[in-house]
Design a protein around this motif. Structure first.
Motif, PDB file in Angstrom:
ATOM      1  N   PHE A   7      11.939  60.089  65.743  1.00  0.00           N
ATOM      2  CA  PHE A   7      12.649  60.765  66.510  1.00  0.00           C
ATOM      3  C   PHE A   7      13.974  60.184  66.941  1.00  0.00           C
ATOM      4  CE2 PHE A   7      13.967  62.316  70.743  1.00  0.00           C
ATOM      5  CZ  PHE A   7      13.453  63.741  70.550  1.00  0.00           C
ATOM      6  N   LEU A   8      13.986  58.893  67.204  1.00  0.00           N
ATOM      7  CA  LEU A   8      15.297  58.322  67.594  1.00  0.00           C
ATOM      8  C   LEU A   8      16.363  58.407  66.585  1.00  0.00           C
ATOM      9  CD1 LEU A   8      14.207  54.999  69.673  1.00  0.00           C
ATOM     10  CD2 LEU A   8      14.830  57.177  70.560  1.00  0.00           C
ATOM     11  N   PHE A   9      15.905  58.226  65.348  1.00  0.00           N
ATOM     12  CA  PHE A   9      16.551  58.350  64.071  1.00  0.00           C
ATOM     13  C   PHE A   9      17.423  59.822  64.057  1.00  0.00           C
ATOM     14  CE2 PHE A   9      17.485  60.034  59.850  1.00  0.00           C
ATOM     15  CZ  PHE A   9      18.453  59.264  59.336  1.00  0.00           C
ATOM     16  N   ILE A  10      16.732  60.871  64.299  1.00  0.00           N
ATOM     17  CA  ILE A  10      17.096  62.313  64.354  1.00  0.00           C
ATOM     18  C   ILE A  10      18.024  62.317  65.782  1.00  0.00           C
ATOM     19  CG2 ILE A  10      16.229  64.372  64.784  1.00  0.00           C
ATOM     20  CD1 ILE A  10      15.576  63.566  62.147  1.00  0.00           C
ATOM     21  N   ALA A  11      17.533  62.022  66.841  1.00  0.00           N
ATOM     22  CA  ALA A  11      18.629  62.157  68.191  1.00  0.00           C
ATOM     23  C   ALA A  11      19.819  61.532  67.849  1.00  0.00           C
ATOM     24  CB  ALA A  11      17.743  61.466  69.051  1.00  0.00           C
ATOM     25  N   ASN A  12      19.980  60.062  67.147  1.00  0.00           N
ATOM     26  CA  ASN A  12      21.132  59.465  67.138  1.00  0.00           C
ATOM     27  C   ASN A  12      22.042  60.131  65.876  1.00  0.00           C
ATOM     28  OD1 ASN A  12      22.736  57.184  65.530  1.00  0.00           O
ATOM     29  ND2 ASN A  12      21.681  55.970  67.227  1.00  0.00           N
ATOM     30  N   SER A  13      21.273  60.823  64.955  1.00  0.00           N
ATOM     31  CA  SER A  13      22.137  61.684  64.056  1.00  0.00           C
ATOM     32  C   SER A  13      22.661  62.866  64.697  1.00  0.00           C
ATOM     33  CB  SER A  13      21.343  62.064  62.814  1.00  0.00           C
ATOM     34  OG  SER A  13      20.608  60.996  62.210  1.00  0.00           O
ATOM     35  N   ILE A  14      22.015  63.593  65.587  1.00  0.00           N
ATOM     36  CA  ILE A  14      22.391  64.621  66.151  1.00  0.00           C
ATOM     37  C   ILE A  14      23.688  64.217  67.137  1.00  0.00           C
ATOM     38  CG2 ILE A  14      22.151  66.390  67.993  1.00  0.00           C
ATOM     39  CD1 ILE A  14      19.315  66.498  66.844  1.00  0.00           C
ATOM     40  N   ARG A  48      25.751  61.686  66.736  1.00  0.00           N
ATOM     41  CA  ARG A  48      26.831  61.252  65.838  1.00  0.00           C
ATOM     42  C   ARG A  48      27.748  62.657  65.620  1.00  0.00           C
ATOM     43  NH1 ARG A  48      27.332  56.277  64.416  1.00  0.00           N
ATOM     44  NH2 ARG A  48      25.307  54.849  64.753  1.00  0.00           N
ATOM     45  N   VAL A  49      26.947  63.547  65.396  1.00  0.00           N
ATOM     46  CA  VAL A  49      27.819  64.931  65.125  1.00  0.00           C
ATOM     47  C   VAL A  49      28.247  65.423  66.285  1.00  0.00           C
ATOM     48  CG1 VAL A  49      27.416  67.245  64.543  1.00  0.00           C
ATOM     49  CG2 VAL A  49      26.164  65.495  63.050  1.00  0.00           C
ATOM     50  N   LEU A  50      27.651  65.512  67.555  1.00  0.00           N
ATOM     51  CA  LEU A  50      27.909  65.987  68.575  1.00  0.00           C
ATOM     52  C   LEU A  50      29.714  64.895  69.203  1.00  0.00           C
ATOM     53  CD1 LEU A  50      24.915  66.501  70.749  1.00  0.00           C
ATOM     54  CD2 LEU A  50      26.452  68.310  69.744  1.00  0.00           C
ATOM     55  N   ILE A  51      29.402  63.869  69.153  1.00  0.00           N
ATOM     56  CA  ILE A  51      30.611  62.669  69.033  1.00  0.00           C
ATOM     57  C   ILE A  51      31.721  63.062  68.236  1.00  0.00           C
ATOM     58  CG2 ILE A  51      31.367  60.432  69.078  1.00  0.00           C
ATOM     59  CD1 ILE A  51      28.398  59.802  70.056  1.00  0.00           C
ATOM     60  N   LEU A  52      31.314  63.469  66.843  1.00  0.00           N
ATOM     61  CA  LEU A  52      32.545  63.673  65.998  1.00  0.00           C
ATOM     62  C   LEU A  52      33.228  65.083  66.232  1.00  0.00           C
ATOM     63  CD1 LEU A  52      33.647  63.077  63.014  1.00  0.00           C
ATOM     64  CD2 LEU A  52      31.694  64.535  62.064  1.00  0.00           C
ATOM     65  N   PHE A  53      32.534  66.030  66.891  1.00  0.00           N
ATOM     66  CA  PHE A  53      33.120  67.152  67.136  1.00  0.00           C
ATOM     67  C   PHE A  53      33.603  67.076  68.646  1.00  0.00           C
ATOM     68  CE2 PHE A  53      31.100  68.416  63.175  1.00  0.00           C
ATOM     69  CZ  PHE A  53      32.026  69.109  62.612  1.00  0.00           C
ATOM     70  N   GLY A  54      33.597  66.094  69.411  1.00  0.00           N
ATOM     71  CA  GLY A  54      33.992  66.116  70.749  1.00  0.00           C
ATOM     72  C   GLY A  54      33.157  66.777  71.736  1.00  0.00           C
ATOM     73  N   PHE A  55      31.755  66.939  71.485  1.00  0.00           N
ATOM     74  CA  PHE A  55      30.934  67.838  72.539  1.00  0.00           C
ATOM     75  C   PHE A  55      30.262  66.547  73.212  1.00  0.00           C
ATOM     76  CE2 PHE A  55      31.258  70.968  69.337  1.00  0.00           C
ATOM     77  CZ  PHE A  55      31.716  72.171  69.992  1.00  0.00           C
ATOM     78  N   ALA A  56      30.394  65.289  73.084  1.00  0.00           N
ATOM     79  CA  ALA A  56      29.590  63.984  73.680  1.00  0.00           C
ATOM     80  C   ALA A  56      30.543  62.755  73.478  1.00  0.00           C
ATOM     81  CB  ALA A  56      28.172  63.842  73.068  1.00  0.00           C
ATOM     82  N   PRO A  57      30.709  62.034  74.725  1.00  0.00           N
ATOM     83  CA  PRO A  57      31.439  60.600  74.624  1.00  0.00           C
ATOM     84  C   PRO A  57      30.989  59.688  73.702  1.00  0.00           C
ATOM     85  CG  PRO A  57      30.329  60.885  76.545  1.00  0.00           C
ATOM     86  CD  PRO A  57      29.835  62.246  75.873  1.00  0.00           C
ATOM     87  N   PRO A  58      31.722  58.999  73.164  1.00  0.00           N
ATOM     88  CA  PRO A  58      31.018  57.780  72.232  1.00  0.00           C
ATOM     89  C   PRO A  58      30.145  56.998  72.934  1.00  0.00           C
ATOM     90  CG  PRO A  58      33.324  58.002  72.011  1.00  0.00           C
ATOM     91  CD  PRO A  58      33.207  58.645  73.181  1.00  0.00           C
ATOM     92  N   GLU A  59      30.323  56.847  74.271  1.00  0.00           N
ATOM     93  CA  GLU A  59      29.243  55.940  75.000  1.00  0.00           C
ATOM     94  C   GLU A  59      27.819  56.459  74.980  1.00  0.00           C
ATOM     95  OE1 GLU A  59      33.246  55.230  77.060  1.00  0.00           O
ATOM     96  OE2 GLU A  59      32.149  57.011  76.153  1.00  0.00           O
TER      97      GLU A  59
END
Length: 356
Positions: free
Chosen positions: A277-284, A286-297
């Motif tokens: 589950f954490l692998f899936i959440a981490n991957s999601i 990363r995509v959100l961060i890439l498109f600016g929908f979540a901060p890198p932190e």
């Protein structure tokens, strides 16, 4: 940090906490894993001098996440047969109250809380305003008169003080003669060996993951209780009572145990801690961060919480760590003799007070 986190959450909370551990203060967006795992004696000593600040910053950071993910109770518990994690917590709380010799009508001090403001709110919601008062203080300088309380207890709190023995002495001061003092705490067990690099690394991980500046060691805790002048009535690693499942299966995200223990709420919580589950959440993310929908932190915060959970699970599996070592103590009863000196009455012997 994102819409999935509690309101008013900001990267500043994370930066403030990482500033106590990272070696480079100019880069607080990521965890300095080398500094965390292989902290020097000097670095740990420097943190110990500001233990209050470290603990406050930690709980400002994680408590909303704990409440969101696990509810308002998130202490560790042995897993009892036929009970979920939540039900085991309830059963253990009743057992702990019995061990701590808490009775109706007692004036009791509970040492340790997240925030007075939050605690007061929860007390009001529970309808206990007239029975519970929360006061901000310091373990080493309790804001109470001598011999004020009939009993004292603590759950996963005293480990935040750099020198537990000093805390025990201060607690003894505010207790009435003969009053019980019982505490359940994080501890490195007697199997822990400071000279083993792997042991020290796991200890350091537990410290970072839980906002602790100097993890207590069971032999030191025992010496501290005795040097403070308490009678040591009994002690036990409550992890040994976890018969139905290993106590750490939740923070380890061990789904194989989650199937066997009742409680779908607990099952889904454990699944959310599983590596898959954490692998899936981490991957999601990363995509959100890439498109600016979540901060890198966001990923750094997830890693910080992973340290919290996985470090205790690894330490528990190795047998070098427990989050629930319990000491049951009592302030001696004092009778004045004719010459003005003090005599201590010990009452029952330690071996007669083994926990059921």
């Amino acid at each position: 940090m994102s819409s999935h986190l509690p309101p008013h959450y900001t990267p500043a909370l994370l930066h403030r906490y990482l500033s106590h551990f990272n070696r480079d203060p100019s880069n607080l967006n990521v965890i300095d894993h080398d500094a965390v795992g292989y902290a020097t004696v000097e670095e740990r000593a420097a943190r110990a001098k500001k233990y209050n600040e470290v603990a406050y910053d930690y709980y400002d950071l994680v408590s909303p996440l704990y409440e969101q993910g696990w509810g308002q109770r998130f202490h560790y518990t042995p897993i009892f047969p036929g009970k979920s994690i939540a039900d085991s917590m309830t059963a253990y709380e009743h057992e702990f109250a019995r061990i701590a010799r808490l009775k109706p009508g007692m004036k009791v001090v509970d040492l340790g809380a997240w925030h007075v403001k939050r605690g007061t709110q929860l007390t009001k919601e529970a309808g206990l305003e007239g029975k519970v008062t929360l006061i901000e203080g310091n373990f080493l300088r309790l804001p109470f008169e001598d011999e004020s309380f009939d009993a004292a207890y603590s759950v996963e709190s005293l480990c935040y003080a750099p020198e537990p023995a000093e805390v025990y002495r201060e607690i003894k001061r505010v207790l009435k003669p003969g009053a019980p003092f019982t505490f359940h705490d994080f501890a490195m067990t007697e199997k822990f060996d400071e000279n083993k690099t792997e042991h020290a690394k796991i200890r350091n991980w537990v410290e970072f993951g839980n906002g602790i500046v100097k993890m207590p060691w069971v032999p030191d805790m025992r010496r501290g209780v005795l040097s403070a002048g308490f009678e040591l009535l009994a002690e036990e690693d409550m992890a040994g009572r976890s018969k139905a499942a290993p106590w750490y299966y939740g923070p380890a995200g061990d789904v194989s145990w989650a199937w066997r223990v009742p409680g779908w709420d607990d099952f889904f919580r454990v699944v959310k801690m599983s590596p898959f589950f954490l692998f899936i959440a981490n991957s999601i993310y990363r995509v959100l961060i890439l498109f600016g929908f979540a901060p890198p932190e966001t990923l750094t915060l997830m890693d910080t919480m992973l340290y919290c959970c996985r470090s205790v699970a690894i330490g528990g599996k190795m047998g070098i760590f427990t989050p629930m070592y319990v000491f049951t103590c009592r302030k001696p009863i004092r009778d004045k003799k004719g010459d003005g000196s003090v005599e201590q009455k010990h009452g029952q012997k330690k071996d007669e007070l083994k926990m059921a």
